[in-house]
Design a protein around this motif. Structure first.
Motif, PDB file in Angstrom:
ATOM      1  N   GLU A 233       0.835  -1.203   0.000  1.00  0.00           N
ATOM      2  CA  GLU A 233       0.000   0.000   0.000  1.00  0.00           C
ATOM      3  C   GLU A 233       0.868   1.250   0.000  1.00  0.00           C
ATOM      4  OE1 GLU A 233      -0.409  -2.644   1.789  1.00  0.00           O
ATOM      5  OE2 GLU A 233      -2.525  -3.188   2.005  1.00  0.00           O
ATOM      6  N   ALA A 234       1.977   1.192   0.742  1.00  0.00           N
ATOM      7  CA  ALA A 234       2.910   2.319   0.775  1.00  0.00           C
ATOM      8  C   ALA A 234       3.479   2.578  -0.612  1.00  0.00           C
ATOM      9  CB  ALA A 234       4.034   2.038   1.770  1.00  0.00           C
ATOM     10  N   ALA A 235       3.866   1.512  -1.308  1.00  0.00           N
ATOM     11  CA  ALA A 235       4.424   1.647  -2.657  1.00  0.00           C
ATOM     12  C   ALA A 235       3.428   2.305  -3.603  1.00  0.00           C
ATOM     13  CB  ALA A 235       4.848   0.289  -3.185  1.00  0.00           C
TER      14      ALA A 235
ATOM     15  N   THR B 138      10.721  -4.289   0.144  1.00  0.00           N
ATOM     16  CA  THR B 138      10.331  -4.682   1.504  1.00  0.00           C
ATOM     17  C   THR B 138       9.208  -5.708   1.455  1.00  0.00           C
ATOM     18  OG1 THR B 138      10.954  -2.512   2.380  1.00  0.00           O
ATOM     19  CG2 THR B 138       9.452  -3.829   3.719  1.00  0.00           C
ATOM     20  N   ALA B 139       8.323  -5.561   0.465  1.00  0.00           N
ATOM     21  CA  ALA B 139       7.198  -6.488   0.297  1.00  0.00           C
ATOM     22  C   ALA B 139       7.592  -7.719  -0.512  1.00  0.00           C
ATOM     23  CB  ALA B 139       6.039  -5.770  -0.387  1.00  0.00           C
TER      24      ALA B 139
ATOM     25  N   GLU C 138       8.792  -6.170  -9.526  1.00  0.00           N
ATOM     26  CA  GLU C 138       8.113  -4.881  -9.652  1.00  0.00           C
ATOM     27  C   GLU C 138       9.024  -3.737  -9.225  1.00  0.00           C
ATOM     28  OE1 GLU C 138       4.276  -4.896  -7.739  1.00  0.00           O
ATOM     29  OE2 GLU C 138       3.890  -6.947  -8.380  1.00  0.00           O
ATOM     30  N   ALA C 139       9.814  -3.963  -8.195  1.00  0.00           N
ATOM     31  CA  ALA C 139      10.763  -2.937  -7.746  1.00  0.00           C
ATOM     32  C   ALA C 139      11.759  -2.624  -8.857  1.00  0.00           C
ATOM     33  CB  ALA C 139      11.497  -3.421  -6.501  1.00  0.00           C
ATOM     34  N   ALA C 140      12.243  -3.661  -9.548  1.00  0.00           N
ATOM     35  CA  ALA C 140      13.191  -3.451 -10.643  1.00  0.00           C
ATOM     36  C   ALA C 140      12.566  -2.601 -11.743  1.00  0.00           C
ATOM     37  CB  ALA C 140      13.638  -4.800 -11.209  1.00  0.00           C
ATOM     38  N   GLU C 141      11.286  -2.806 -12.000  1.00  0.00           N
ATOM     39  CA  GLU C 141      10.599  -1.998 -13.017  1.00  0.00           C
ATOM     40  C   GLU C 141      10.550  -0.529 -12.608  1.00  0.00           C
ATOM     41  OE1 GLU C 141       6.768  -3.602 -13.785  1.00  0.00           O
ATOM     42  OE2 GLU C 141       7.512  -5.553 -14.461  1.00  0.00           O
ATOM     43  N   VAL C 142      10.301  -0.280 -11.340  1.00  0.00           N
ATOM     44  CA  VAL C 142      10.236   1.115 -10.867  1.00  0.00           C
ATOM     45  C   VAL C 142      11.612   1.760 -10.933  1.00  0.00           C
ATOM     46  CG1 VAL C 142       9.681   2.610  -8.924  1.00  0.00           C
ATOM     47  CG2 VAL C 142       8.233   0.628  -9.421  1.00  0.00           C
ATOM     48  N   TYR C 143      12.639   1.024 -10.543  1.00  0.00           N
ATOM     49  CA  TYR C 143      13.999   1.556 -10.698  1.00  0.00           C
ATOM     50  C   TYR C 143      14.267   1.884 -12.168  1.00  0.00           C
ATOM     51  CZ  TYR C 143      15.155   0.031  -5.932  1.00  0.00           C
ATOM     52  OH  TYR C 143      15.201  -0.128  -4.560  1.00  0.00           O
ATOM     53  N   GLY C 144      13.768   1.023 -13.045  1.00  0.00           N
ATOM     54  CA  GLY C 144      13.938   1.266 -14.476  1.00  0.00           C
ATOM     55  C   GLY C 144      13.258   2.554 -14.924  1.00  0.00           C
TER      56      GLY C 144
ATOM     57  N   PHE D 217      20.472  -0.519  -7.470  1.00  0.00           N
ATOM     58  CA  PHE D 217      19.395  -1.263  -6.807  1.00  0.00           C
ATOM     59  C   PHE D 217      18.578  -2.083  -7.808  1.00  0.00           C
ATOM     60  CE2 PHE D 217      19.203   2.251  -3.345  1.00  0.00           C
ATOM     61  CZ  PHE D 217      20.394   1.784  -2.800  1.00  0.00           C
ATOM     62  N   LYS D 218      18.512  -1.628  -9.047  1.00  0.00           N
ATOM     63  CA  LYS D 218      17.786  -2.382 -10.071  1.00  0.00           C
ATOM     64  C   LYS D 218      18.471  -3.732 -10.306  1.00  0.00           C
ATOM     65  CE  LYS D 218      16.060  -1.997 -14.850  1.00  0.00           C
ATOM     66  NZ  LYS D 218      16.795  -3.087 -15.515  1.00  0.00           N
ATOM     67  N   ALA D 219      19.783  -3.699 -10.377  1.00  0.00           N
ATOM     68  CA  ALA D 219      20.526  -4.947 -10.577  1.00  0.00           C
ATOM     69  C   ALA D 219      20.293  -5.901  -9.406  1.00  0.00           C
ATOM     70  CB  ALA D 219      22.020  -4.650 -10.744  1.00  0.00           C
ATOM     71  N   ARG D 220      20.274  -5.330  -8.206  1.00  0.00           N
ATOM     72  CA  ARG D 220      20.039  -6.175  -7.019  1.00  0.00           C
ATOM     73  C   ARG D 220      18.635  -6.783  -7.040  1.00  0.00           C
ATOM     74  NH1 ARG D 220      19.811  -2.846  -1.632  1.00  0.00           N
ATOM     75  NH2 ARG D 220      17.799  -2.290  -2.573  1.00  0.00           N
ATOM     76  N   ALA D 221      17.648  -5.944  -7.381  1.00  0.00           N
ATOM     77  CA  ALA D 221      16.261  -6.422  -7.403  1.00  0.00           C
ATOM     78  C   ALA D 221      16.062  -7.493  -8.471  1.00  0.00           C
ATOM     79  CB  ALA D 221      15.307  -5.238  -7.643  1.00  0.00           C
ATOM     80  N   GLU D 222      16.697  -7.296  -9.609  1.00  0.00           N
ATOM     81  CA  GLU D 222      16.570  -8.286 -10.685  1.00  0.00           C
ATOM     82  C   GLU D 222      17.200  -9.620 -10.266  1.00  0.00           C
ATOM     83  OE1 GLU D 222      16.500  -5.475 -14.676  1.00  0.00           O
ATOM     84  OE2 GLU D 222      18.426  -6.125 -13.852  1.00  0.00           O
TER      85      GLU D 222
END
Length: 229
Positions: free
Chosen positions: A159-161, A190-191, A196-202, A220-225
Motif C-alpha cells: 500500500e505504501a508503494a 520490503t514487500a 516490480e521494484a526493478a521496473e520502478v527503478y527502471g 538497486f535495479k541490478a540487485r532487485a533483478e
C-alpha cells in the motif's frame, strides 16, 4: 373572423404590442402569487448564498488565526501542543475537525498528519492525511508520500508503494518524482516484490536520467533483478 384578427396583428405592430402587453398584464394578474413566490425564493437563495460565503470567509480567518500558534509549536517540536493545543489556542486536530470545510481547516489536516507521524501515531496520522485535498504541486504529492510513510510503518509495504507512486505521478516533475519512485521501489523490495521494484527503478533510469537518484537506481535495479530470479 380569427384569420382577419391574426392578419391585423401581423400588419399592425401597434395592435400586436397591445395584445402582448395586455396578455402580460393578464398573466401577471392571474399568477401574482406564483410570481411573488418565485421572486421570494430567488431573493432568499441570493441572500443565503451571500451569508454562506461570508460565514465561510469568517471561519477561514478564525482557523488561520488559530493555526498560527499551532504552527509555531510544530516548528518548535512541541508536538503535543501542536496537535492538541495549549488550553488557550487550538491545536491542529481541533482546527481540522471544526473548520475542515475551510482552506485553513483543510491545511490543518496536513499539519496534523505530520505531527502525528512524528509522534508515532501512524493510523491517526493516516486518517488526517487522507482528509487533506489540494491542487498544489508540492503539498498534495507530499501528502501522498506521507500517507505512504504511515502505511509502511503500519507494515503495509505494498500500500505504501502505491501511495509513493501516486505521489510521483501527481504533476510529475524532475526533482520530486524520482525521489518518490525510489521510495516506491524500496517499499516493493520490503514487500518482496523484487521484479516490480526493478521496473520502478527502471522508470527512474529511463525517465529521470540526470536525477540524483539515478546512480542508486541502477545499482538497486541490478540487485532487485537478481533477487527476482
Amino acid at each position: 373572423m380569427k384569420q382577419e384578427s391574426d392578419l391585423e396583428l401581423v400588419e399592425n405592430p401597434d395592435a400586436l404590442a397591445d395584445r402582448l402587453v395586455g396578455g402580460s398584464e393578464d398573466f401577471v394578474t392571474r399568477h401574482k402569487n406564483l410570481l411573488i413566490g418565485i421572486f421570494v425564493a430567488i431573493a432568499a437563495a441570493v441572500v443565503g448564498g451571500f451569508l454562506f460565503y461570508q460565514n465561510r470567509q469568517n471561519q477561514n480567518e478564525e482557523a488561520l488565526a488559530a493555526m498560527f500558534q499551532a504552527e509555531y509549536y510544530l516548528e518548535a517540536d512541541s508536538l503535543n501542543k501542536a496537535i492538541n493545543g495549549d488550553g488557550q489556542y487550538a491545536g491542529f486536530k481541533k482546527i481540522a475537525d471544526e473548520y475542515g470545510s475551510t482552506k485553513a481547516g483543510n491545511l490543518a489536516n496536513f499539519y496534523a498528519g505530520i505531527a502525528l507521524l512524528k509522534q508515532g501515531q501512524f493510523q491517526e496520522a493516516l486518517n488526517y492525511l487522507e482528509e487533506f485535498k489540494s491542487d498544489d504541486l508540492l503539498l498534495q504529492a507530499r501528502a501522498y508520500s506521507l500517507q505512504g510513510d504511515a502505511q509502511l510503518e503500519l507494515g503495509k509495504a505494498e500500500e505504501a508503494a502505491e501511495l509513493y507512486t501516486k505521489a510521483a505521478e501527481h504533476k510529475a516533475n524532475d526533482y520530486f518524482s524520482p525521489q518518490y519512485l525510489m521510495k516506491a521501489a524500496l517499499a516493493l523490495e520490503t514487500a518482496n516484490k523484487n521484479a516490480e521494484a526493478a521496473e520502478v527503478y527502471g522508470r527512474i533510469i529511463e525517465n529521470y536520467p540526470v536525477s540524483q537518484e539515478v546512480n542508486d537506481a541502477k545499482k538497486f535495479k541490478a540487485r532487485a533483478e537478481e533477487l527476482a530470479n
